[in-house]
Design an enzyme around this catalytic site. Structure first.
Site, PDB file in Angstrom:
ATOM      1  N   ARG A  50      26.960  42.283  47.875  1.00 37.49           N
ATOM      2  CA  ARG A  50      26.269  42.150  46.316  1.00 37.49           C
ATOM      3  C   ARG A  50      26.080  43.548  46.424  1.00 37.49           C
ATOM      4  NH1 ARG A  50      21.925  40.459  44.567  1.00 37.49           N
ATOM      5  NH2 ARG A  50      22.091  38.285  45.938  1.00 37.49           N
ATOM      6  N   TYR A  85      36.215  45.068  19.569  1.00 36.12           N
ATOM      7  CA  TYR A  85      37.087  44.462  21.300  1.00 36.12           C
ATOM      8  C   TYR A  85      36.267  42.862  20.677  1.00 36.12           C
ATOM      9  CZ  TYR A  85      38.497  41.074  24.921  1.00 36.12           C
ATOM     10  OH  TYR A  85      38.582  40.310  25.308  1.00 36.12           O
ATOM     11  N   ASP A 135      34.075  52.686  25.216  1.00 41.05           N
ATOM     12  CA  ASP A 135      35.226  52.273  25.952  1.00 41.05           C
ATOM     13  C   ASP A 135      35.874  52.135  25.603  1.00 41.05           C
ATOM     14  OD1 ASP A 135      37.135  49.922  26.304  1.00 41.05           O
ATOM     15  OD2 ASP A 135      35.383  48.497  25.003  1.00 41.05           O
ATOM     16  N   LYS A 144      43.270  45.798  32.259  1.00 43.05           N
ATOM     17  CA  LYS A 144      44.029  46.335  31.386  1.00 43.05           C
ATOM     18  C   LYS A 144      44.951  47.578  32.074  1.00 43.05           C
ATOM     19  CE  LYS A 144      42.158  43.619  28.944  1.00 43.05           C
ATOM     20  NZ  LYS A 144      41.268  43.732  27.419  1.00 43.05           N
TER      21      LYS A 144
END
Ligand SMILES: *Cc1c(COP(=O)(O)O)cnc(C)c1O
Length: 403
Positions: free
Chosen positions: A61, A113, A185, A210
């Site tokens: 992790r 978004y 972003d 994306k």
């Protein structure tokens, strides 16, 4: 190969240009076997020689070598010293907001978004954070919301789906004057077209899903920063809260990112062809694409972006939702789907899909019309893409006449 090796926390930017970094940054042949590709370290833990004596990896992790290679690559593409990858773009944004405390305020873009807006309003507002939404292309609107509890500016540019442009350097100036964190972003532009850290941003966020991954087969997010103390806090949140990507997904993104520059060149070329085709089409009313000289954000886009990208949106005369539905169902190469940034072209209807949760009146007020269609222009042959749209726009006229 020492030339390509990146020491932890050292920027490799002075050594290489974008295309070389996309292929080599963060990656070196596997020291055990010489494998040129970073192996998929599918392991949850690492054996220690004696308690506390290990090779820098203790539990996956916290750190995984496949992920580390990708994190260094993403950092280098954003000209940043540090990179962190998350299990999704939302996981990355979640980590950023966890830097705040109850009562802290954030000023964000209005054309945000949808998932980010939902997380701000339906998750973090319950914890006492306050979010304001303004048109980020008009800094006087930002200034009007500033107070002594403001901690962060959250900027998206170009915006989704209206393709509005905010001036990142000007936002950075304002953030500096008021000691705010500037978060950008950068998903729509990708690091190939725009590097917000060079323009003064503190944190760059990506939905890696994306353009960076680019093949519509992975969900992932990333953050990059030049600030050692911010990186330490974000890495602490990443490990403490645990929204980490797996090694196989990290491997897939390492594979995808190697062609980011080639894909982006074609996305931009095709985007221009499609924007120009739509603009002269008799049924099309407006085309939102920052490459047009009369786009209100054109000058800023030209200043801060390397090119104008493959995202655009358009409306049709009459502004009918039915007509938009018809066009979106008639395309064959442009698949009707959410998401963007993959090699294949997609078409979407924001009013009913990504932005369906916003009441119609609200949508209209901000220019999000019922006939608005959004395109993520892929890297197929541009002639075929034009033919596809030509067909979809003509068939719906014909079926209109029949009705
Ligand atoms: C998709 C997207 C996100 C969210 O990323 P996920 O990987 O889907 O969690 C955030 N911002 C923008 C601009 C996006 O397009």
């Amino acid at each position: 190969m020492a030339y390509f090796y990146i020491l932890p926390n050292k920027s490799i930017q002075p050594l290489m240009k974008f295309a070389t970094k996309a292929i080599h940054a963060g990656q070196e042949p596997d020291p055990a076997t010489g494998a040129i590709m970073t192996p998929v370290y599918q392991t949850s833990t690492y054996v220690q020689e004696s308690p506390g004596k290990h090779k820098g990896y203790t539990y996956a992790r916290g750190k995984n070598p496949t992920r580390t290679a990708l994190e260094r690559c993403v950092a280098s593409l954003e000209n940043a010293r540090h990179g962190l990858c998350f299990s999704s773009g939302m996981g990355a944004s979640d980590a950023v907001i966890k830097l705040l405390r109850p009562g802290d305020e954030v000023i964000a873009g209005r054309d945000l978004y949808g998932g980010t807006y939902r997380m701000f309003q339906q998750v973090f507002a319950h914890f006492g954070m306050v979010f304001h939404y303004v048109d980020m292309s008009d800094l006087s609107q930002v200034a009007a919301k500033l107070n002594d509890r403001t901690r962060m500016l959250w900027v998206e540019t170009p915006t989704n789906p209206l393709m509005q442009i905010a001036d990142i350097a000007e936002c950075a100036k304002l953030a500096g004057q008021h000691k705010l964190m500037l978060v950008v972003d950068n998903t729509f532009a990708s690091p190939y077209l725009q590097n917000p850290i060079d323009l003064g941003a503190d944190i760059v966020m990506h939905s890696v899903t994306k353009y960076i991954a680019g093949h519509s087969d992975v969900v992932m997010g990333a953050l990059a920063t030049n600030d050692d103390s911010l990186n330490e806090k974000l890495a602490f949140i990443q490990n403490s809260c645990g929204a980490v990507p797996g090694p196989m997904d990290s491997f897939l993104v390492l594979r995808g990112v190697k062609t980011l520059h080639l894909r982006m060149e074609r996305h931009c070329e095709n985007g221009r062809v499609i924007a120009e085709f739509l603009r002269q089409h008799e049924r099309v009313s407006t085309v939102n694409w920052p490459g047009f000289e009369d786009h209100p954000g054109h000058a800023v886009a030209k200043k801060q972006m390397a090119d104008f990208g493959g995202m655009l949106s358009f409306t049709m005369h009459g502004d009918s939702m039915e007509e938009a539905f018809r066009v979106a169902s008639e395309t064959r190469l442009f698949s009707l789907a959410e998401s963007l940034g993959g090699v294949e072209s997609l078409i979407g209807h924001p009013a009913s899909m990504t932005h369906g949760a916003i009441p119609r009146e609200e949508r209209e007020k901000h220019g999000l019309k019922d006939s608005l269609l959004r395109l993520s222009v892929g890297v197929e042959d541009a002639d075929d893409l034009v033919e596809d749209l030509k067909h979809a726009l003509s068939v719906s006229v014909a079926s209109n006449l029949e009705n």
